[in-house]
Design an enzyme around this catalytic site. Structure first.
Site, PDB file in Angstrom:
ATOM      1  N   ASP A  22     -19.148  44.423   7.835  1.00 27.94           N
ATOM      2  CA  ASP A  22     -19.099  43.597   6.619  1.00 27.94           C
ATOM      3  C   ASP A  22     -18.087  42.466   6.760  1.00 27.94           C
ATOM      4  OD1 ASP A  22     -19.935  42.935   4.069  1.00 27.94           O
ATOM      5  OD2 ASP A  22     -18.378  44.141   3.094  1.00 27.94           O
ATOM      6  N   ASN A  24     -19.162  38.963   7.208  1.00 29.98           N
ATOM      7  CA  ASN A  24     -19.673  37.769   7.893  1.00 29.98           C
ATOM      8  C   ASN A  24     -19.684  36.553   6.965  1.00 29.98           C
ATOM      9  OD1 ASN A  24     -20.231  39.448  10.020  1.00 29.98           O
ATOM     10  ND2 ASN A  24     -22.444  39.478   9.709  1.00 29.98           N
ATOM     11  N   GLY A  25     -20.150  36.772   5.744  1.00 31.34           N
ATOM     12  CA  GLY A  25     -20.280  35.670   4.787  1.00 31.34           C
ATOM     13  C   GLY A  25     -18.923  35.058   4.472  1.00 31.34           C
ATOM     14  N   ARG A  26     -17.952  35.909   4.195  1.00 33.20           N
ATOM     15  CA  ARG A  26     -16.606  35.402   3.865  1.00 33.20           C
ATOM     16  C   ARG A  26     -15.974  34.705   5.067  1.00 33.20           C
ATOM     17  NH1 ARG A  26     -14.587  40.889   1.763  1.00 33.20           N
ATOM     18  NH2 ARG A  26     -16.600  41.496   2.662  1.00 33.20           N
ATOM     19  N   ARG A  35     -23.221  30.618   5.392  1.00 35.71           N
ATOM     20  CA  ARG A  35     -23.072  32.050   5.668  1.00 35.71           C
ATOM     21  C   ARG A  35     -23.780  32.462   6.967  1.00 35.71           C
ATOM     22  NH1 ARG A  35     -21.544  35.480   1.532  1.00 35.71           N
ATOM     23  NH2 ARG A  35     -22.942  37.060   2.368  1.00 35.71           N
ATOM     24  N   HIS A  39     -23.017  35.142  10.190  1.00 32.07           N
ATOM     25  CA  HIS A  39     -23.878  36.189  10.751  1.00 32.07           C
ATOM     26  C   HIS A  39     -24.024  36.022  12.263  1.00 32.07           C
ATOM     27  CE1 HIS A  39     -24.606  37.764   6.846  1.00 32.07           C
ATOM     28  NE2 HIS A  39     -25.313  36.735   6.417  1.00 32.07           N
ATOM     29  N   TRP A  71     -32.218  42.734   0.875  1.00 29.92           N
ATOM     30  CA  TRP A  71     -33.452  41.945   0.694  1.00 29.92           C
ATOM     31  C   TRP A  71     -33.341  41.038  -0.533  1.00 29.92           C
ATOM     32  CZ3 TRP A  71     -36.767  41.412   4.484  1.00 29.92           C
ATOM     33  CH2 TRP A  71     -37.002  42.466   5.373  1.00 29.92           C
ATOM     34  N   ARG A  73     -30.904  39.125  -1.341  1.00 27.42           N
ATOM     35  CA  ARG A  73     -30.090  37.919  -1.116  1.00 27.42           C
ATOM     36  C   ARG A  73     -30.970  36.671  -1.123  1.00 27.42           C
ATOM     37  NH1 ARG A  73     -25.054  39.200   2.931  1.00 27.42           N
ATOM     38  NH2 ARG A  73     -24.356  41.065   1.832  1.00 27.42           N
ATOM     39  N   LEU A 133     -25.535  56.000  25.776  1.00 34.91           N
ATOM     40  CA  LEU A 133     -25.093  55.747  24.394  1.00 34.91           C
ATOM     41  C   LEU A 133     -26.329  55.670  23.515  1.00 34.91           C
ATOM     42  CD1 LEU A 133     -22.917  54.862  22.242  1.00 34.91           C
ATOM     43  CD2 LEU A 133     -23.417  52.505  22.924  1.00 34.91           C
ATOM     44  N   GLU A 209     -15.059  61.242   8.627  1.00 35.33           N
ATOM     45  CA  GLU A 209     -13.744  60.639   8.367  1.00 35.33           C
ATOM     46  C   GLU A 209     -13.933  59.141   8.117  1.00 35.33           C
ATOM     47  OE1 GLU A 209     -10.820  62.218   8.104  1.00 35.33           O
ATOM     48  OE2 GLU A 209     -11.885  64.118   8.419  1.00 35.33           O
TER      49      GLU A 209
HETATM   50  C1  IPE Z   1     -23.299  46.633   3.374  1.00 38.22           C
HETATM   51  O1  IPE Z   1     -22.667  45.418   3.114  1.00 38.22           O
HETATM   52  C2  IPE Z   1     -24.536  46.424   4.165  1.00 38.22           C
HETATM   53  C3  IPE Z   1     -24.363  45.917   5.525  1.00 38.22           C
HETATM   54  C4  IPE Z   1     -23.261  45.632   6.126  1.00 38.22           C
HETATM   55  C5  IPE Z   1     -25.576  45.759   6.245  1.00 38.22           C
HETATM   56  P1  IPE Z   1     -22.889  44.622   1.758  1.00 38.22           P
HETATM   57  O2  IPE Z   1     -22.095  43.392   1.844  1.00 38.22           O
HETATM   58  O3  IPE Z   1     -24.340  44.460   1.501  1.00 38.22           O
HETATM   59  O4  IPE Z   1     -22.302  45.634   0.677  1.00 38.22           O
HETATM   60  P2  IPE Z   1     -21.703  45.360  -0.773  1.00 38.22           P
HETATM   61  O5  IPE Z   1     -22.685  44.484  -1.503  1.00 38.22           O
HETATM   62  O6  IPE Z   1     -20.392  44.700  -0.590  1.00 38.22           O
HETATM   63  O7  IPE Z   1     -21.543  46.716  -1.383  1.00 38.22           O
HETATM   64  C1  IPE Z   2     -22.385  41.794   6.360  1.00 44.97           C
HETATM   65  O1  IPE Z   2     -21.673  40.681   5.978  1.00 44.97           O
HETATM   66  C2  IPE Z   2     -23.740  41.466   6.924  1.00 44.97           C
HETATM   67  C3  IPE Z   2     -24.860  41.836   6.041  1.00 44.97           C
HETATM   68  C4  IPE Z   2     -24.775  42.450   4.897  1.00 44.97           C
HETATM   69  C5  IPE Z   2     -26.178  41.478   6.516  1.00 44.97           C
HETATM   70  P1  IPE Z   2     -21.852  40.038   4.552  1.00 44.97           P
HETATM   71  O2  IPE Z   2     -22.929  39.019   4.611  1.00 44.97           O
HETATM   72  O3  IPE Z   2     -22.043  41.073   3.491  1.00 44.97           O
HETATM   73  O4  IPE Z   2     -20.460  39.310   4.363  1.00 44.97           O
HETATM   74  P2  IPE Z   2     -19.595  39.213   3.035  1.00 44.97           P
HETATM   75  O5  IPE Z   2     -19.336  40.598   2.577  1.00 44.97           O
HETATM   76  O6  IPE Z   2     -20.417  38.438   2.049  1.00 44.97           O
HETATM   77  O7  IPE Z   2     -18.375  38.507   3.463  1.00 44.97           O
HETATM   78 MG    MG Z   3     -20.707  42.108   2.364  1.00 48.93          MG
END
Ligand code: IPE
Ligand code: IPE
Ligand code: MG
Length: 255
Positions: A22, A24-26, A35, A39, A71, A73, A133, A209
């Site tokens: 999690d 990538n967008g930020r 964004r 990714h 989906w 988004r 793996l 954990e």
């Molecule tokens: C969880 O991240 C899903 C993936 C990393 C694929 P999200 O960014 O979708 O989760 P929320 O919305 O913060 O809970």
């Molecule tokens: C995780 O990064 C990747 C996917 C959910 C596909 P995000 O896209 O959720 O990044 P943030 O949380 O918005 O920064």
């Molecule tokens: Mg996220």
């Protein structure tokens, strides 16, 4: 499998690591970039994580790449992610195969376009004989979807006369969820600073954990993963028992 390991000495190295990738967008937004750029940077971190597991001898790695909820988004972002999946499938599978990685996908595959579905099938078939793996990519995956699907499989078996309703127990359902052939995740890692499960492996992570870091996924490095492993090694997994029971040799706890 969880029950069998319940009274064993704490394993120092996790056999199975599950990861929510999690942030990538930020990461992109902080750089004032779209964004999708985040990714793409995140795809590089996937390799960091796979390399680390191969080097350390971790048996299984499960990566959450795209959730059932993702989906929803904006169309543009979903489209960019689909392109990225396809590129990664085309680009990485040869190298993964060469390195002895078995690749599998869990999730609602029907929701992807035909080209991606075919690439997923091909990657699984190509790497099916590998065992160094076990890499599982959760894509279009949701923990609730997984459990509901297992419940449906049980219902179908009962309706067909293959299973008695009284035979439905944790083992029967557990055998029908995704990853049933792997040990449950020992360690869960989430980057991006959020402290939640976000509908990942709800059934499978009952005794996993949990480890969180504020680092964004594209920033992931081996040192961070090593910190997670070090923390894990210092934890006492009690599985509902007492610390004394865990410390005692198996023969004493069996009385
Ligand atoms: C969880 O991240 C899903 C993936 C990393 C694929 P999200 O960014 O979708 O989760 P929320 O919305 O913060 O809970
Ligand atoms: C995780 O990064 C990747 C996917 C959910 C596909 P995000 O896209 O959720 O990044 P943030 O949380 O918005 O920064
Ligand atoms: Mg996220």
């Amino acid at each position: 499998m969880a029950a069998a390991s319940a009274t064993a000495a704490p394993a120092r190295l996790p056999r199975h690591i599950a990861v929510i990738m999690d942030g990538n967008g930020r990461w992109a937004e902080r750089r004032r970039r779209p964004r999708a750029v985040g990714h793409r940077a995140g795809a590089r971190a996937v390799n960091v994580c796979i390399d680390f597991c191969l080097e350390r001898g971790v048996e299984a790695l499960t990566l959450f790449a795209f959730s059932s909820e993702n989906w929803g988004r904006p169309e543009e972002e979903v489209g960019a992610l689909m392109k990225l999946f396809l590129n990664a499938l085309e680009r990485e599978v040869d190298e993964l195969h060469r390195r002895g990685v078995r690749v599998r996908f869990i999730g609602e595959r029907e929701r992807f376009g035909e080209t991606i579905r075919k690439q997923m099938d091909a990657a699984e078939a190509r790497t099916a004989g590998n065992a160094r793996l076990h890499l599982t990519v959760a894509a279009s995956y949701g923990g609730r979807w997984d459990i509901a699907r297992a419940a449906r499989a049980l219902a179908e078996d009962v309706a067909a006369g293959r299973l008695a309703p009284e035979a439905i127990d944790e083992a029967a359902l557990g055998a029908r969820v995704c990853l049933a052939d792997l040990p449950p995740p020992d360690l869960f890692i989430r980057t991006g600073g959020e402290m939640r499960i976000s509908n990942f492996l709800l059934w499978q992570m009952a005794y996993t954990e949990l480890w969180f870091t504020d680092l964004l996924w594209p920033e992931l490095d081996a040192a961070t993963l090593q910190r997670a492993l070090d923390d894990y090694a210092g934890r006492e997994r009690r599985f509902g028992l007492t610390g004394a029971q865990i410390a005692a040799p198996k023969s004493e706890t069996a009385e």
